[in-house]
Write an enzyme that holds these catalytic residues in place. Sequence first.
Site, PDB file in Angstrom:
ATOM      1  N   ASP A 113      -7.565  -0.889  -3.650  1.00 63.13           N
ATOM      2  CA  ASP A 113      -8.651  -1.560  -2.910  1.00 63.13           C
ATOM      3  C   ASP A 113     -10.030  -1.007  -3.263  1.00 63.13           C
ATOM      4  OD1 ASP A 113      -6.700  -2.937  -1.622  1.00 63.13           O
ATOM      5  OD2 ASP A 113      -6.792  -1.784   0.231  1.00 63.13           O
TER       6      ASP A 113
HETATM    7  P1  NAP Z   1      -4.519   1.475  -1.946  1.00 64.23           P
HETATM    8  O1  NAP Z   1      -5.414   0.297  -1.922  1.00 64.23           O
HETATM    9  O2  NAP Z   1      -3.625   1.666  -0.764  1.00 64.23           O
HETATM   10  O3  NAP Z   1      -3.634   1.376  -3.270  1.00 64.23           O
HETATM   11  C1  NAP Z   1      -2.740   2.381  -3.612  1.00 64.23           C
HETATM   12  C2  NAP Z   1      -2.043   1.973  -4.883  1.00 64.23           C
HETATM   13  O4  NAP Z   1      -1.295   3.108  -5.310  1.00 64.23           O
HETATM   14  C3  NAP Z   1      -1.056   0.826  -4.724  1.00 64.23           C
HETATM   15  O5  NAP Z   1      -1.537  -0.336  -5.340  1.00 64.23           O
HETATM   16  C4  NAP Z   1       0.252   1.338  -5.356  1.00 64.23           C
HETATM   17  O6  NAP Z   1       0.691   0.409  -6.356  1.00 64.23           O
HETATM   18  C5  NAP Z   1      -0.144   2.664  -5.984  1.00 64.23           C
HETATM   19  N1  NAP Z   1       0.873   3.708  -5.792  1.00 64.23           N
HETATM   20  C6  NAP Z   1       1.583   3.994  -4.696  1.00 64.23           C
HETATM   21  N2  NAP Z   1       2.401   5.034  -4.897  1.00 64.23           N
HETATM   22  C7  NAP Z   1       2.203   5.414  -6.169  1.00 64.23           C
HETATM   23  C8  NAP Z   1       2.757   6.438  -6.978  1.00 64.23           C
HETATM   24  N3  NAP Z   1       3.698   7.286  -6.527  1.00 64.23           N
HETATM   25  N4  NAP Z   1       2.311   6.556  -8.249  1.00 64.23           N
HETATM   26  C9  NAP Z   1       1.366   5.711  -8.750  1.00 64.23           C
HETATM   27  N5  NAP Z   1       0.818   4.728  -8.010  1.00 64.23           N
HETATM   28  C10 NAP Z   1       1.224   4.585  -6.747  1.00 64.23           C
HETATM   29  O7  NAP Z   1      -5.328   2.827  -2.141  1.00 64.23           O
HETATM   30  P2  NAP Z   1      -6.891   3.120  -2.261  1.00 64.23           P
HETATM   31  O8  NAP Z   1      -7.494   2.377  -3.394  1.00 64.23           O
HETATM   32  O9  NAP Z   1      -6.987   4.589  -2.192  1.00 64.23           O
HETATM   33  O10 NAP Z   1      -7.529   2.453  -0.992  1.00 64.23           O
HETATM   34  C11 NAP Z   1      -7.411   2.997   0.266  1.00 64.23           C
HETATM   35  C12 NAP Z   1      -7.146   1.885   1.248  1.00 64.23           C
HETATM   36  O11 NAP Z   1      -6.648   2.485   2.420  1.00 64.23           O
HETATM   37  C13 NAP Z   1      -8.383   1.104   1.614  1.00 64.23           C
HETATM   38  O12 NAP Z   1      -8.044  -0.235   1.867  1.00 64.23           O
HETATM   39  C14 NAP Z   1      -8.825   1.785   2.883  1.00 64.23           C
HETATM   40  O13 NAP Z   1      -9.601   0.960   3.716  1.00 64.23           O
HETATM   41  C15 NAP Z   1      -7.489   2.096   3.508  1.00 64.23           C
HETATM   42  N6  NAP Z   1      -7.512   3.203   4.440  1.00 64.23           N
HETATM   43  C16 NAP Z   1      -8.342   4.250   4.227  1.00 64.23           C
HETATM   44  C17 NAP Z   1      -8.409   5.257   5.158  1.00 64.23           C
HETATM   45  C18 NAP Z   1      -9.384   6.399   4.946  1.00 64.23           C
HETATM   46  O14 NAP Z   1     -10.007   6.828   5.906  1.00 64.23           O
HETATM   47  N7  NAP Z   1      -9.503   6.896   3.742  1.00 64.23           N
HETATM   48  C19 NAP Z   1      -7.552   5.240   6.282  1.00 64.23           C
HETATM   49  C20 NAP Z   1      -6.656   4.163   6.436  1.00 64.23           C
HETATM   50  C21 NAP Z   1      -6.663   3.155   5.509  1.00 64.23           C
HETATM   51  P3  NAP Z   1       2.221   0.392  -6.813  1.00 64.23           P
HETATM   52  O15 NAP Z   1       3.012   0.101  -5.582  1.00 64.23           O
HETATM   53  O16 NAP Z   1       2.295  -0.691  -7.830  1.00 64.23           O
HETATM   54  O17 NAP Z   1       2.523   1.729  -7.369  1.00 64.23           O
END
Ligand code: NAP
Length: 459
Positions: free
Chosen positions: A386
Amino acid sequence: MNLNTYFMEATYLVASILFILSLKMMSHPETARRGMFLAEGGMFAAIIGTLVGTNIITWTWIIAGLALGSIIGGWMAVTVPMTAMPQRTALSHAFGALAAALVGIGEFVVHASEMGTVTRGALGFEVMLGALTTTGSLIAAGKLQGVIGGKPIQFRGQNAVNLVIFLGMVTSFFYFWAHPEVVVAFYTMLTLAFVFGVMLVIPIGSADMPVVMSLLNSYAGLAAAATGFVLGNNVLIIAGTLDGFSGFILSVLMCKAMNRSITNVLFGGFGSVIAEAATDTGGVMREISLDDAAMQLAFANRVVFVPGYGLATAQAQHAVRELAELLESRGVTVKYAIHPVAGRMPGHMNVLLAEANVPYSSLYEMEQINPEFPSTDVAVVIGANDVVNPDARDNPKSLIAGMPILEVDRAKSVIVLKRGQGRGFSGLENPLFYKPCTTMLYGDAKSSLSHLAQAVQHV
Ligand code: NAP
């Protein structure tokens, strides 16, 4: 005042100073751990002071509570993985808020008739905020844990229903305030607050949950501060206010990071209404071999690593540091780009990389690194999705439209490390993966990085 009371007030003063210092230290990754210890010390001092300075009627319940709480808290601290920390925090908020609400109910049952109007107002506020934070936090924890679906739960007329519940709750609060003898007003307020907490959080999608969480944190703090007014307890007032306002400031900062308006958050109606209109990606994802990826990295001048949630689940922080050091030893300039909400909690990436001894000076915040992407040879996206989705910038109809992103698509070349075609936290398609500059290296982030390091050594 007798000696015990003096001792209690002195420990409260020490505890308050420690809380303030700890907050200050937590604002920087290098001092955050020490800040945590100070906060723990402050809490310990406050508990000891209270036990010494209060007229204890029976120790049985106190010891039972301490033992049970320590066992549950210790067990959670040891067993809950870092990636599940947000839902664990949500549960803590729920327990803290429930404690505030229960103290308020106890005070109402025993002392309501003899309270002054100010104390009674604080009591109503404490119970109302405590109750709505309890159920709101439980729903947030359920959504984050995936027990309740992460999608917004909506129905026709939802806003009107929420408004009626809210007005009913506030009206009962004022009625109780003016007429404490009308017990039904108090319990109506309590029931409506429990219901309102649920209604406040269910229409919010899990992509917006971080803001909700920090806002609930703020509510729990304010409920604790109100408890302090009711009980005449200074340390509760200070700690609750610190918690309440730091939580609120964090909410505002996170709103900014996710481009959400705080007004919408306060009224609980955000993150729910915009229909997804994903960009027609119209392309295919191109896979890259390990050797080709290693070649690109080894011959690059500038490489930027972009860690995300997948790096955390794979526990790949040490592997990325090793690869970075290897590249640096070959003369490559390596930087890490940190998005404010990458991962699952604020500061998640900073903590992980600090644990792996990545120098703090190599971490760059979004505003610092974005202008550098056009001159970056390779951006390596490690389990992030994201936070690098260009739809947030380019597609006004996207669910995450306006959320600031790391603009990796402006780099000369992008390598995405992920296991497969899985989506990110928001569940949206990511056009970055289909761009001509992007290639995909499939596999668990930790093993991909280790294999990359081996391959770079052979280039
Ligand atoms: P993300 O959008 O959740 O994407 C994570 C990606 O990691 C997934 O597409 C997944 O694809 C891949 N993945 C998962 N396990 C893996 C592994 N073992 N090895 C390699 N790849 C792996 O992560 P992000 O870009 O960090 O974004 C964070 C999101 O979380 C945002 O939408 C944010 O709003 C939300 N969020 C953030 C917080 C905060 O405070 N930081 C709190 C709650 C929610 P595959 O399945 O294809 O591997």
